[in-house]
Design a protein around this motif. Structure first.
Motif, PDB file in Angstrom:
ATOM      1  N   PHE A  96       1.386  -9.076  10.372  1.00  0.00           N
ATOM      2  CA  PHE A  96       1.481  -7.655  10.041  1.00  0.00           C
ATOM      3  C   PHE A  96       2.387  -7.451   8.828  1.00  0.00           C
ATOM      4  O   PHE A  96       2.083  -6.636   7.942  1.00  0.00           O
ATOM      5  N   GLY A  97       3.472  -8.193   8.772  1.00  0.00           N
ATOM      6  CA  GLY A  97       4.367  -8.077   7.629  1.00  0.00           C
ATOM      7  C   GLY A  97       3.692  -8.422   6.316  1.00  0.00           C
ATOM      8  O   GLY A  97       3.945  -7.792   5.279  1.00  0.00           O
ATOM      9  N   ARG A  98       2.815  -9.421   6.339  1.00  0.00           N
ATOM     10  CA  ARG A  98       2.102  -9.795   5.108  1.00  0.00           C
ATOM     11  C   ARG A  98       1.178  -8.660   4.653  1.00  0.00           C
ATOM     12  O   ARG A  98       1.018  -8.429   3.445  1.00  0.00           O
ATOM     13  N   ILE A  99       0.588  -7.943   5.606  1.00  0.00           N
ATOM     14  CA  ILE A  99      -0.261  -6.811   5.228  1.00  0.00           C
ATOM     15  C   ILE A  99       0.584  -5.681   4.656  1.00  0.00           C
ATOM     16  O   ILE A  99       0.197  -5.027   3.678  1.00  0.00           O
ATOM     17  N   LEU A 100       1.765  -5.436   5.234  1.00  0.00           N
ATOM     18  CA  LEU A 100       2.660  -4.417   4.677  1.00  0.00           C
ATOM     19  C   LEU A 100       3.013  -4.745   3.227  1.00  0.00           C
ATOM     20  O   LEU A 100       3.047  -3.854   2.366  1.00  0.00           O
ATOM     21  N   ASP A 101       3.278  -6.006   2.951  1.00  0.00           N
ATOM     22  CA  ASP A 101       3.623  -6.406   1.584  1.00  0.00           C
ATOM     23  C   ASP A 101       2.450  -6.219   0.636  1.00  0.00           C
ATOM     24  O   ASP A 101       2.635  -5.887  -0.543  1.00  0.00           O
ATOM     25  N   ALA A 102       1.232  -6.421   1.132  1.00  0.00           N
ATOM     26  CA  ALA A 102       0.054  -6.268   0.280  1.00  0.00           C
ATOM     27  C   ALA A 102      -0.319  -4.806   0.084  1.00  0.00           C
ATOM     28  O   ALA A 102      -0.671  -4.386  -1.024  1.00  0.00           O
ATOM     29  N   GLU A 103      -0.238  -3.997   1.136  1.00  0.00           N
ATOM     30  CA  GLU A 103      -0.661  -2.600   1.064  1.00  0.00           C
ATOM     31  C   GLU A 103       0.407  -1.679   0.485  1.00  0.00           C
ATOM     32  O   GLU A 103       0.080  -0.644  -0.102  1.00  0.00           O
ATOM     33  N   ARG A 104       1.675  -2.006   0.712  1.00  0.00           N
ATOM     34  CA  ARG A 104       2.812  -1.211   0.226  1.00  0.00           C
ATOM     35  C   ARG A 104       2.646   0.277   0.575  1.00  0.00           C
ATOM     36  O   ARG A 104       2.622   1.145  -0.312  1.00  0.00           O
ATOM     37  N   PRO A 105       2.545   0.591   1.865  1.00  0.00           N
ATOM     38  CA  PRO A 105       2.357   1.993   2.254  1.00  0.00           C
ATOM     39  C   PRO A 105       3.649   2.793   2.118  1.00  0.00           C
ATOM     40  O   PRO A 105       4.748   2.233   2.020  1.00  0.00           O
ATOM     41  N   ASP A 106       3.510   4.110   2.149  1.00  0.00           N
ATOM     42  CA  ASP A 106       4.676   4.997   2.201  1.00  0.00           C
ATOM     43  C   ASP A 106       5.147   5.196   3.629  1.00  0.00           C
ATOM     44  O   ASP A 106       6.308   5.531   3.873  1.00  0.00           O
ATOM     45  N   ILE A 107       4.226   5.028   4.587  1.00  0.00           N
ATOM     46  CA  ILE A 107       4.554   5.262   5.989  1.00  0.00           C
ATOM     47  C   ILE A 107       3.643   4.426   6.875  1.00  0.00           C
ATOM     48  O   ILE A 107       2.505   4.116   6.490  1.00  0.00           O
ATOM     49  N   VAL A 108       4.162   4.075   8.043  1.00  0.00           N
ATOM     50  CA  VAL A 108       3.402   3.321   9.041  1.00  0.00           C
ATOM     51  C   VAL A 108       3.222   4.214  10.260  1.00  0.00           C
ATOM     52  O   VAL A 108       4.193   4.743  10.813  1.00  0.00           O
TER      53      VAL A 108
END
Length: 398
Positions: A96-108
């Protein structure tokens, strides 16, 4: 905004209310111009990615003892180990962390998390991202997903539940805003010590198939009762059969739309009076125009039964049990009536309806006000406001 939504599964893999609601929300936000991605998990071996109507879907491979939604029976020790790992699964968290780094969202925005693990909240916090968690049910506070056992509401967690949910309770301190599908569902989590630092909100699910009644409803000469949903004990369908057995033999009918375990359904049919029809699976559009009153007899703490709103969308009032979030959905005497979840209480309510037929005079204005809260544009705006507030607080604290 760039919004990342996380939920156990995609409707293509897991057939559940949270799965449908999370995808509907993702589509609604995408149509408003936001960049939306959806993270789920699946039983396959690799990370799969595809576009679903403008929403980028990331399906992570399962990294637990087994896929929790495979429908197979598993021995108690295996289930215990599965839940213990699921509460803080480092393998799913890393993916999941790797997806956060790729997507760079403002909010989860997280929803039901079995299979993904509540450890995803820590991954978001490590990256300075605000987390808004949506409570569809009770899976965070109870591994069984109900906080309900042996026909009773659990007043406190039993020892196994307390042990298994300890990591989840600790991780819930990282959530910025917690949103309940009903006030009852939200307050139960807070009372058990979950989400101690979170702002709180109550918002309905987004109904993509929202519509208003086509026109005035005309009640039939007989009171046409209806039940629409899964045929399982906790939904109260056995209670409903017991209640209608106490009614006079004439003046009413009951249509039951839904499916369940064949042995359970056969037992219901054997106990039902002659004027009860079992329709099996049926479409809402075909079912609701043929009834005058929907019965929602849940004995478990149903957070927000979709059938109540579907009934309102067809102009049909609802008789609902005083269980879970159901009373929050019904305006007594205006959009329906409430009863205690016992056969005696429901039978008394239905007998009164047979005598007065006040289902025919249900308030169209009251139904309209209820439906206004479900208008998709209004619901999406409420979500946007919650997300924007959480982002602003996180930036102010940085």
């Amino acid at each position: 905004m760039r919004i990342l939504i996380a939920n156990s599964g995609h409707p293509a893999t897991i057939k559940g209310g949270a799965e449908a609601a999370a995808l509907d929300l993702a589509h609604g936000l995408s149509e408003r111009g936001h960049g939306v991605s959806l993270v789920v998990h699946h039983p396959g071996r690799g990370h799969e990615t595809w576009d679903d109507g403008g929403v980028r879907v990331h399906a992570l491979p399962n990294r637990n003892l087994y896929f929790g939604f495979d429908g197979r029976p598993h021995a108690a020790p295996a289930r215990l180990a599965w839940h213990a790992l699921d509460g803080a699964n480092p393998f799913m968290a890393a993916a999941f962390g790797r997806i956060l780094d790729a997507e760079r969202p403002d909010i989860v925005n997280t929803h039901a998390l079995p299979g993904l693990s509540q450890l995803v909240w820590r991954e978001a916090r490590r990256r300075g991202l605000p987390v808004v968690h949506y409570l569809h049910e009770y899976g965070t506070m109870c591994p069984r997903g109900s906080g309900f056992r042996d026909g009773r509401l659990c007043e406190r967690p039993c020892t196994p539940c307390a042990w298994l949910t300890r990591p989840r309770k600790a991780l819930s301190r990282l959530v910025d805003t917690v949103v309940g599908v009903s006030r009852f569902t939200l307050d139960r989590h807070l009372a058990w010590g979950f989400f101690p630092h979170a702002r709180t909100e109550v918002l309905p699910n987004l109904f993509r198939d929202f519509h208003r009644p086509a026109g005035p409803r005309r009640g039939a000469a007989e009171l046409r009762l209806g039940y629409f949903g899964r045929l399982i004990h906790d939904k109260g369908v056995s209670l409903l059969i017991e209640a209608v057995r106490r009614l006079p033999p004439q003046g009413w009918t009951l249509d039951i739309g839904g499916t369940g375990d064949p042995a359970f359904v056969d037992a219901l049919k054997a106990a039902a009076p002659a004027n009860v029809r079992f329709l099996g699976w049926t479409r809402a559009a075909d079912f609701f125009p043929c009834i005058d009153l929907l019965i929602v007899p849940s004995i478990w703490p149903d957070p927000q039964p979709r059938g109540v709103f579907e009934s309102y969308m067809h102009g049909v009032p609802v008789a609902g049990a005083r269980s879970g979030g159901i009373p929050e959905q019904i305006d007594e005497g205006r959009t329906g009536w409430l009863f205690d979840p016992t056969p005696e209480s429901l039978a008394a309510l239905l007998s009164a309806r047979l005598g007065t037929r006040d289902d025919r005079a249900i308030s169209a204005d009251a139904l309209a006000r209820r439906l206004e809260r479900l208008e998709p544009g209004r619901v999406i705006e409420s979500y946007e406001a919650v997300f924007e507030a959480a982002i602003a607080r996180r930036r102010a604290a940085a």
